[in-house]
Design a protein around this motif. Sequence first.
Motif, PDB file in Angstrom:
ATOM      1  N   THR A   1     -46.717 -30.758 -83.356  1.00 44.24           N
ATOM      2  CA  THR A   1     -45.852 -31.919 -83.120  1.00 44.24           C
ATOM      3  C   THR A   1     -46.600 -33.215 -83.401  1.00 44.24           C
ATOM      4  OG1 THR A   1     -44.657 -30.708 -81.410  1.00 44.24           O
ATOM      5  CG2 THR A   1     -44.432 -33.105 -81.394  1.00 44.24           C
TER       6      THR A   1
ATOM      7  N   TRP B   1     -47.012 -28.859 -77.075  1.00 41.69           N
ATOM      8  CA  TRP B   1     -46.305 -29.341 -78.259  1.00 41.69           C
ATOM      9  C   TRP B   1     -47.246 -29.570 -79.434  1.00 41.69           C
ATOM     10  CZ3 TRP B   1     -41.303 -29.009 -79.168  1.00 41.69           C
ATOM     11  CH2 TRP B   1     -40.513 -28.648 -78.066  1.00 41.69           C
TER      12      TRP B   1
ATOM     13  N   GLN C   1     -48.176 -30.160 -71.213  1.00 39.80           N
ATOM     14  CA  GLN C   1     -47.064 -30.288 -72.152  1.00 39.80           C
ATOM     15  C   GLN C   1     -47.528 -30.843 -73.492  1.00 39.80           C
ATOM     16  OE1 GLN C   1     -44.476 -32.550 -69.485  1.00 39.80           O
ATOM     17  NE2 GLN C   1     -42.890 -30.995 -69.800  1.00 39.80           N
TER      18      GLN C   1
ATOM     19  N   ILE D   1     -41.874 -36.168 -81.913  1.00 37.66           N
ATOM     20  CA  ILE D   1     -41.307 -36.862 -80.763  1.00 37.66           C
ATOM     21  C   ILE D   1     -41.461 -38.350 -81.071  1.00 37.66           C
ATOM     22  CG2 ILE D   1     -41.513 -37.309 -78.280  1.00 37.66           C
ATOM     23  CD1 ILE D   1     -42.514 -34.462 -77.933  1.00 37.66           C
TER      24      ILE D   1
ATOM     25  N   CYS E   1     -38.442 -31.793 -72.904  1.00 40.95           N
ATOM     26  CA  CYS E   1     -39.367 -30.924 -73.644  1.00 40.95           C
ATOM     27  C   CYS E   1     -39.335 -29.500 -73.107  1.00 40.95           C
ATOM     28  CB  CYS E   1     -40.777 -31.498 -73.575  1.00 40.95           C
ATOM     29  SG  CYS E   1     -41.042 -32.920 -74.661  1.00 40.95           S
TER      30      CYS E   1
ATOM     31  N   LEU F   1     -36.260 -36.195 -80.150  1.00 43.75           N
ATOM     32  CA  LEU F   1     -37.025 -34.974 -80.396  1.00 43.75           C
ATOM     33  C   LEU F   1     -36.509 -34.347 -81.686  1.00 43.75           C
ATOM     34  CD1 LEU F   1     -37.020 -35.524 -77.228  1.00 43.75           C
ATOM     35  CD2 LEU F   1     -37.592 -33.104 -76.985  1.00 43.75           C
TER      36      LEU F   1
END
Length: 552
Positions: free
Chosen positions: A465, A460, A456, A441, A529, A509
């Motif tokens: 991420t 991720w 969240q 991200i 997301c 993203l």
Amino acid sequence: MSSAPTASPLDLSTDIAIVGAGPVGLMIANYLGQCGVNVTLVEKLDSLIDYPRAIGLDDESLRTFQAVGLADNVLPHTTPWHAMRFMTPKGRCFADIQPKTDEFGWSRRNAFIQPLADRVLFEGLQRFDNVKVLFGRELEGFEQSDSGVQLTLKNAEGRSERLQAKYLIGCDGGNSLVRRSLDISFEGKTAPNQWIVVDIANDPLSTPHVYLCCDPVRPYVSAALPHGVRRFEFMVMPGETEAELSKPENMRKLLAKVLPDPDRIELIRSRVYTHNARLAGSFRQGRVLLAGDAAHIMPVWQGQGYNSGMRDASNLAWKLSLVIKGLASDRLLDSYELERRDHAKAMIDLSVLAGHVLAPPKRWQGTLRDGVSWLLNYVPPVKRYFVEMRFKPMPQYTRGALIVPSEKGSPVGKMFIQPKVLTDAGATVLLDEVIGENFAIIAWGCDPTWGLTAAQIAQWKTLGTRFIQVLPDVQLRAPSDAGNDVIRVGDSSGRLREWFARGSSSIALLRPDRFLAGLATPQTLDKACNELALALNAQPHITVAPAVSKVA
């Protein structure tokens, strides 16, 4: 006298079975290997193929080598910025294709020696204890169930082996047994003319680049390759055979067209090839998937057969990793065909068209080509369209594992750029070196976690991420005001600023294959997301966090 008892089959198990140790199978095995997935690669030959095949490597494929940590290893076997020049029968260059763009971090066109690149991929597998390569194993058949696929193999001694896998990937070429066993169609055409490929050591010409000579009598290609190799390709005329053309006197006649002294050469190998343009009816059936030539084959004229296989590998491997780890449902694999099949078809069509430019089916078409090409020199925008390879259809996914954009012209579904960036430690690196094998991200200026709840962020992070904040490089000297999960990089080239300035979204993203999966602003990131998690078919325990409104 009783016969000796028959030895029972050797039973093996793995997460992913890959049939075919060509470049696509090797690349998928490398990616899954670094993700910690158990892989067994099965190859019927006793070793890798050692004769040259593909000679063109594009920037997307080099980015895929980079993704598995092998770009530096393959670069010594490449020639960057390799131009492609179409020549008229009188020797005039009517299309000089040498794009200088490097938006993905690498030279757009590169010559390379495929066996050496394959060797790099094979040696890369030695890094992983979770990857096994079984040479000398012929696939005899397989059966799939709701829980897996059982392969029956025969080793060099004729002994039977059983390999149990959760998924099977057929990377076994245009004559794929995996595809044929599934009775999947392979529609398309076979070119009426074959071509003989002649590879010569100690290049007797040593001129750079590749020349496609549109000779109406016998079209041919002359290509400079790394390590002093020269490749010639000549069209085989009706009635000629490989055996006849390979005779010294006939080989001399062919080479006399292109060399001042055809007797003073060091021949590596000559082979006759048939050019096919075919596309599998489907890329997936249950727990079995097809990739590379098993899914699509195309003429060589745009050098996209190898590169299309690399795109398959890049698209499929990260999805399989998520599914095997239980981070996404099996439905995610349906997006592989949704995303890859249309682009593979577009590359087949482009390759067929390029072949018709080189060797038109009708004589009058060649005359028309030469006239039109002369006029193009006086229309600069049209000429740039060809010179910069803008005609090459870049992949853009409009459905699949992404947030389908509502507006036209959105970059969602396209590959994200890869400029050089400055790290907090003061190193200048390509962007993917910061991302690694992960989702990302990427936010311009702002904190990429600001719009997310703690749930969240945890969700991720579980998917692997990287949260990246992009700043003007001078701002790296100031203390960070972002969270502990955020990586800061400096936009030393200005390319990321330019990219974000083209639209109204400040957060990108990215999927592990570097394709843009969605766009957001800090105030819409939580919603984006959630949408992407649904598009990825994230498993129930990777919960979609509810959006929480924030009040100042």
